[in-house]
Motif scaffolding. Structure first.
Motif, PDB file in Angstrom:
ATOM      1  N   ILE A 205      31.789   4.743  13.128  1.00 25.51           N
ATOM      2  CA  ILE A 205      32.386   6.072  13.688  1.00 25.51           C
ATOM      3  C   ILE A 205      33.816   5.548  14.005  1.00 25.51           C
ATOM      4  O   ILE A 205      34.251   4.836  14.835  1.00 25.51           O
ATOM      5  CB  ILE A 205      31.666   6.278  14.971  1.00 25.51           C
ATOM      6  N   GLN A 232      30.959  16.262  13.541  1.00 22.76           N
ATOM      7  CA  GLN A 232      30.951  17.206  12.721  1.00 22.76           C
ATOM      8  C   GLN A 232      31.139  18.634  12.806  1.00 22.76           C
ATOM      9  O   GLN A 232      31.781  19.336  12.124  1.00 22.76           O
ATOM     10  CB  GLN A 232      29.681  17.084  11.632  1.00 22.76           C
ATOM     11  N   THR A 285      27.658  12.256  13.684  1.00 22.92           N
ATOM     12  CA  THR A 285      28.823  11.939  13.081  1.00 22.92           C
ATOM     13  C   THR A 285      28.426  11.683  11.595  1.00 22.92           C
ATOM     14  O   THR A 285      29.008  12.218  10.747  1.00 22.92           O
ATOM     15  CB  THR A 285      29.244  10.253  13.367  1.00 22.92           C
ATOM     16  N   HIS A 286      27.187  11.307  11.131  1.00 23.62           N
ATOM     17  CA  HIS A 286      26.935  11.222   9.898  1.00 23.62           C
ATOM     18  C   HIS A 286      25.629  11.770   9.271  1.00 23.62           C
ATOM     19  O   HIS A 286      25.533  11.956   7.864  1.00 23.62           O
ATOM     20  CB  HIS A 286      26.400   9.740   9.635  1.00 23.62           C
ATOM     21  N   SER A 287      24.874  12.501  10.097  1.00 24.06           N
ATOM     22  CA  SER A 287      23.655  13.050   9.484  1.00 24.06           C
ATOM     23  C   SER A 287      23.993  14.622   8.941  1.00 24.06           C
ATOM     24  O   SER A 287      24.993  14.965   9.071  1.00 24.06           O
ATOM     25  CB  SER A 287      22.590  13.430  10.551  1.00 24.06           C
ATOM     26  N   ASP A 288      23.051  14.638   8.087  1.00 29.63           N
ATOM     27  CA  ASP A 288      23.270  16.064   7.022  1.00 29.63           C
ATOM     28  C   ASP A 288      22.154  16.994   7.271  1.00 29.63           C
ATOM     29  O   ASP A 288      20.999  16.711   8.187  1.00 29.63           O
ATOM     30  CB  ASP A 288      23.425  15.767   5.694  1.00 29.63           C
ATOM     31  N   PRO A 295      24.021   4.241   9.033  1.00 30.87           N
ATOM     32  CA  PRO A 295      24.861   2.917   8.775  1.00 30.87           C
ATOM     33  C   PRO A 295      24.136   1.722   8.688  1.00 30.87           C
ATOM     34  O   PRO A 295      22.953   1.494   9.393  1.00 30.87           O
ATOM     35  CB  PRO A 295      25.975   2.836   9.645  1.00 30.87           C
ATOM     36  N   ASP A 380      22.950   8.277   1.851  1.00 34.17           N
ATOM     37  CA  ASP A 380      24.318   8.748   2.115  1.00 34.17           C
ATOM     38  C   ASP A 380      24.506   9.765   1.113  1.00 34.17           C
ATOM     39  O   ASP A 380      25.151  10.767   1.406  1.00 34.17           O
ATOM     40  CB  ASP A 380      25.212   7.726   2.296  1.00 34.17           C
ATOM     41  N   LEU A 407      30.513   5.519   4.670  1.00 33.25           N
ATOM     42  CA  LEU A 407      30.280   6.273   5.960  1.00 33.25           C
ATOM     43  C   LEU A 407      31.461   6.427   6.797  1.00 33.25           C
ATOM     44  O   LEU A 407      31.725   7.465   7.309  1.00 33.25           O
ATOM     45  CB  LEU A 407      29.007   5.892   6.475  1.00 33.25           C
ATOM     46  N   LYS A 410      34.184   8.257   5.256  1.00 32.54           N
ATOM     47  CA  LYS A 410      33.997   9.859   4.948  1.00 32.54           C
ATOM     48  C   LYS A 410      34.240  10.385   6.505  1.00 32.54           C
ATOM     49  O   LYS A 410      34.912  11.402   6.675  1.00 32.54           O
ATOM     50  CB  LYS A 410      32.668   9.977   4.801  1.00 32.54           C
ATOM     51  N   ALA A 411      33.897   9.620   7.572  1.00 28.20           N
ATOM     52  CA  ALA A 411      33.967   9.973   9.050  1.00 28.20           C
ATOM     53  C   ALA A 411      35.481   9.942   9.260  1.00 28.20           C
ATOM     54  O   ALA A 411      35.912  11.001  10.138  1.00 28.20           O
ATOM     55  CB  ALA A 411      33.083   9.113  10.016  1.00 28.20           C
TER      56      ALA A 411
END
Length: 492
Positions: A205, A232, A285-288, A295, A380, A407, A410-411
């Motif tokens: 992050i 996000q 931050t990362h999930s979809d 990570p 990812d 990751l 992308k963030a």
């Protein structure tokens, strides 16, 4: 697990709440506003703890433990701190229950068992710790005192949300004492850097380091350093804070030392902490829309292996090969799980591990054994490829680094594309509503302007960035002179 998540575009808040529960991270408990952290969620927190604890010890800190309860007289000794937390305190007033004479089989608080002095359930531990330090510090030889504790605290929140804001939460809190002001400021800055390093290298992050405005400072601090992250949905999240406390607590609790000149002086102090709120930051931050994305550096299982077979004989053959793979991966310090449950079909296993964010999935069947290959699936990117068994370990080792970096980048790209400079208040409001993210704007430095902007837009000053030049300008709201740009955002 079969029911799909609400998408982020549909309802971001609902998506988050569903994901926390469906991914088996945590759930609400029978106690209003408190959560049960489930084994999978706690395994992630344990990895966070382990890395942070290592970093704290590498910077000279030791762990200790202090009481959960703080006598009210100690709690109110530092007035700003007491006032800042007063409305969030849970208070113990009695020490015993008894059978209720008017309600058979029930209990009531014994009216005769009232405490002589109420006990505050710690919302933070400065009061009890500084009262203790008074007996530990007499001379400059006792300094610096560098202590951390892993604990739970209670802040009686009215609106709660799993991990992000709960009445009880887990955290660490560092409390240090120093001979000079300069040493204490260096400590506060050092620990803020530790938090930033952890967020970027382990959580993937990107964060902005900065100072809080006066109204956003920790109650009782002279200065609050922070790391701010962007989620996000365009909202900011304060991921950690480090406070320079000046001599405020030392004076409140009369913590003095004899300096090298033989004179008495009050010590200089810091405190710093991060909490299970980091779990919320990691998720958002990362999930979809398919679930959690973790990570590799914090995933409980970095790799999961799923066998695909029709007969027990095939499973035995696959197991023999998998045992070798697991041994080789573990030799590379890669955590791996063999999901050989006979109660679930491969498709159900795939769905579960995707939902729980396992970075890499290996599928291996009878045909793979014949070909000397396996199927690798990245969480990812949701991409798959066929890999030779001969090159598998090297491939997985490389992907651990690649996924972690991917990751983060992308963030970072998202964060950087959501920092917008504005010059007037109409532009400020427009960007806030239509784009979100951080708004870089001039501010005249007054609490009045800060409060007015918050009242109108619900955006707050997230930080005065440590990086960036001091550039004169005109305040975005008042039109008065400004010395620098600050970052505003709506926040969790």
């Amino acid at each position: 697990m079969s029911k799909k998540l609400t998408t982020r575009a549909e309802d971001y808040s609902k998506w988050y709440n569903e994901l926390v529960v469906k991914a088996d991270l945590a759930e609400n408990s029978a106690v209003r506003g408190c959560m049960v952290i489930k084994p999978y969620g706690y395994a992630i927190w344990e990895k966070m703890q382990a890395e942070l604890d290592r970093m704290f010890k590498e910077t000279g800190h030791q762990n200790a433990y202090f009481p959960l309860f703080v006598p009210k007289s100690l709690f109110e000794a530092e007035e700003k701190n007491a006032e800042g937390f007063a409305k969030e305190c849970a208070v113990v007033t009695h020490y015993r229950l008894q059978n209720d004479p008017d309600n058979e089989g029930k209990l009531r608080v014994d009216p005769e068992a009232k405490l002589e002095e109420e006990l505050v359930v710690r919302p933070t531990s400065e009061a009890i710790i500084w009262n203790t330090y008074k007996g530990w510090i007499q001379s400059y030889r006792d300094l610096p005192l560098l202590i951390n504790q892993w604990a739970n605290v209670v802040r009686w929140e009215m609106r709660t949300r799993l991990f992000l804001r709960t009445a009880e939460f887990l955290w660490q809190e560092g409390h240090t004492a120093h001979e000079t002001k300069a040493e204490a400021i260096t400590e506060a800055e050092t620990m803020n850097n530790v938090y930033a390093t952890f967020a970027e290298n382990f959580m993937a992050i990107p964060v902005i380091q900065g100072l809080k405005s006066e109204s956003e400072r920790f109650a009782g601090a002279d200065e609050t350093y922070c790391i701010e992250a962007l989620m996000q949905d365009g909202k900011a999240l304060q991921a950690g804070t480090s406070h320079f406390l000046g001599q405020n607590f030392a004076k409140a609790f009369d913590v003095k030392f004899t300096n090298k000149e033989g004179k008495q002086d009050h010590v200089w102090a810091t405190s710093w902490g991060v909490s299970t709120r980091l779990m919320g930051a990691l998720i958002m931050t990362h999930s979809d829309d398919q679930g959690l994305v973790l990570p590799p550096n914090l995933a409980p299982n970095q790799v999961v292996i799923v066998p695909i077979y029709k007969t027990d004989e095939q499973l035995d053959q696959i197991t023999e090969v998998v045992n070798g793979i697991m041994k080789d991966l573990r030799a590379k310090q890669i955590t791996v799980k063999f999901d050989n449950r006979t109660t679930h079909r491969p498709g159900a296993k795939f769905a579960q591990h995707e939902l729980q964010g396992v970075p890499l999935r290996i599928a291996i069947g009878a045909r793979d054994l014949e070909n000397g290959t396996v199927e690798l699936a990245r969480r990812d990117t949701l991409t798959k490829e066929t890999v030779s068994l001969d090159s598998l370990i090297e491939k997985v080792e490389g992907l651990m680094v690649e996924i972690q970096d991917s990751l983060f980048n992308k963030a970072l790209d998202f964060r950087n594309s959501h920092i917008t400079e504005v010059e007037n208040f109409d532009e400020f409001k427009s960007v806030l509503e239509e784009k979100g993210g951080f708004i870089s704007a001039h501010w005249d430095g007054t609490i009045e302007t800060e409060d007015k902007i918050k009242e109108i837009t619900k955006a707050t000053i997230r930080c005065l960035p440590l990086e960036g030049e001091m550039v004169d300008g005109i305040c975005v709201y008042s039109g008065k002179p400004s010395k620098r740009r600050v970052l505003f955002a709506k926040a969790y």
